[in-house]
Design a protein around this motif. Structure first.
Motif, PDB file in Angstrom:
ATOM      1  N   HIS A  23      10.178  -5.301  -4.985  1.00  9.69           N
ATOM      2  CA  HIS A  23       9.446  -4.240  -4.793  1.00  9.69           C
ATOM      3  C   HIS A  23      10.235  -2.811  -4.807  1.00  9.69           C
ATOM      4  CE1 HIS A  23       5.641  -5.955  -3.043  1.00  9.69           C
ATOM      5  NE2 HIS A  23       5.896  -6.736  -4.448  1.00  9.69           N
ATOM      6  N   CYS A  26       8.370  -0.060  -7.006  1.00 10.24           N
ATOM      7  CA  CYS A  26       6.804  -0.308  -6.569  1.00 10.24           C
ATOM      8  C   CYS A  26       6.168   1.093  -6.452  1.00 10.24           C
ATOM      9  CB  CYS A  26       6.891  -0.996  -5.550  1.00 10.24           C
ATOM     10  SG  CYS A  26       5.341  -1.007  -4.241  1.00 10.24           S
ATOM     11  N   SER A  49       8.219   2.485  -1.618  1.00 12.36           N
ATOM     12  CA  SER A  49       7.487   2.765  -2.740  1.00 12.36           C
ATOM     13  C   SER A  49       8.038   4.080  -3.323  1.00 12.36           C
ATOM     14  CB  SER A  49       6.076   3.012  -2.630  1.00 12.36           C
ATOM     15  OG  SER A  49       5.556   1.802  -1.938  1.00 12.36           O
ATOM     16  N   ASN A 129       5.865  -2.424 -10.346  1.00 12.18           N
ATOM     17  CA  ASN A 129       4.832  -3.413  -9.517  1.00 12.18           C
ATOM     18  C   ASN A 129       3.856  -2.291  -9.207  1.00 12.18           C
ATOM     19  OD1 ASN A 129       6.094  -5.595 -10.276  1.00 12.18           O
ATOM     20  ND2 ASN A 129       7.395  -5.693  -8.496  1.00 12.18           N
TER      21      ASN A 129
END
Length: 260
Positions: A23, A26, A49, A129
């Motif tokens: 991730h 992400c 993220s 993602n």
């Protein structure tokens, strides 16, 4: 679509990791559902993220979480939607922080779709993602709509993989082919549980599994027939081969449940 020689690797708990492998690129979509995990877990998801999008009323949820937990200031990069759910004071809250608020009046797409289309636009330089927070909470029809759009969006994995994260489960779509899933993993106060389901989507499928308590070989599954629900993870890695697209869902386990 995967060929028989290809194996798609999944790390569904990676978003909680101190050192995520899968991730690293992400994006988050925050939907208009209650945020019921511990705020420290959301802080970790945010840290892992690179881009955060609030889908309309999701902006209210994050603002409320920030206000109720001082010192945990979760930011977003964009608020997008038809903006019929975001409160005026929340609009000002994000505007004061320099956050772009994009009004998309298209009534043929949901706020979730608008957010996904923005993140997975052709202009993106590389795949991202997506973790959709609040993906399966609330009304049954809305939950089914989320699964419907997960199926529609995940045509392949070229743009990235999509995960629906609720306060109880992580859910994602296995395209036809072979998949290897890291199904036993713990980070601090959260990890993956033992309960899994493998649900056919558009049409019947034949599945073969390895690493579950009740493994199957060339097992036909369809609505109105056999469904693989309430199976249990027995190995660190679970392998699933499927002839058609199926949904894979696994529950979350919290620190108070670690010994269970």
């Amino acid at each position: 679509m995967s060929t028989p020689e290809e194996i798609t690797i999944w790390h569904p708990a990676d978003v909680f990791s101190d050192n995520p492998t899968a991730h690293k690129d992400c994006a988050l979509i925050i939907l208009n559902q209650p945020l019921e995990l511990e705020v420290t877990l959301y802080a970790k998801i945010w840290e892992n993220s690179v881009y955060k999008v609030a889908a309309d009323g999701g902006a209210n949820r994050i603002r409320d979480l920030n206000i109720s937990h001082q010192g945990n200031d979760l930011e977003v990069d964009l608020v997008i939607g038809d903006l019929d759910s975001i409160l005026p004071e929340v609009t000002k809250y994000w505007e004061d922080r320099g956050v772009e608020i994009e009004h998309d009046s298209d009534q043929y797409s949901t706020d979730y779709m608008k957010a996904v289309n923005h993140i997975w636009s052709p202009e993106r330089p590389k795949p991202l993602n997506i973790v959709a927070i609040g993906g399966l909470g609330g009304r049954v029809d809305q939950g089914l709509s989320m699964l419907h759009h997960l199926y529609l969006f995940q045509k392949d994995y070229a743009s990235g993989k999509m995960f629906l994260l609720s306060s109880e489960n992580v859910t994602f779509l296995l395209k036809s082919g072979k998949h290897k899933i890291k199904a036993q993993e713990n980070f601090h106060s959260i990890g993956l549980g033992k309960n899994v389901g493998i649900i056919p989507m558009k049409e019947p499928s034949s599945i073969t599994t390895k690493g579950l308590e009740w493994d199957v070989t060339d097992w036909q599954t369809e609505f109105g027939g056999q469904l693989s629900t309430s199976n249990h993870v027995m190995e660190e890695w679970v392998t699933i081969e499927t002839t058609k697209d199926v949904l894979f869902t696994i529950d979350l386990k919290f620190s108070s449940q670690q010994s269970g």
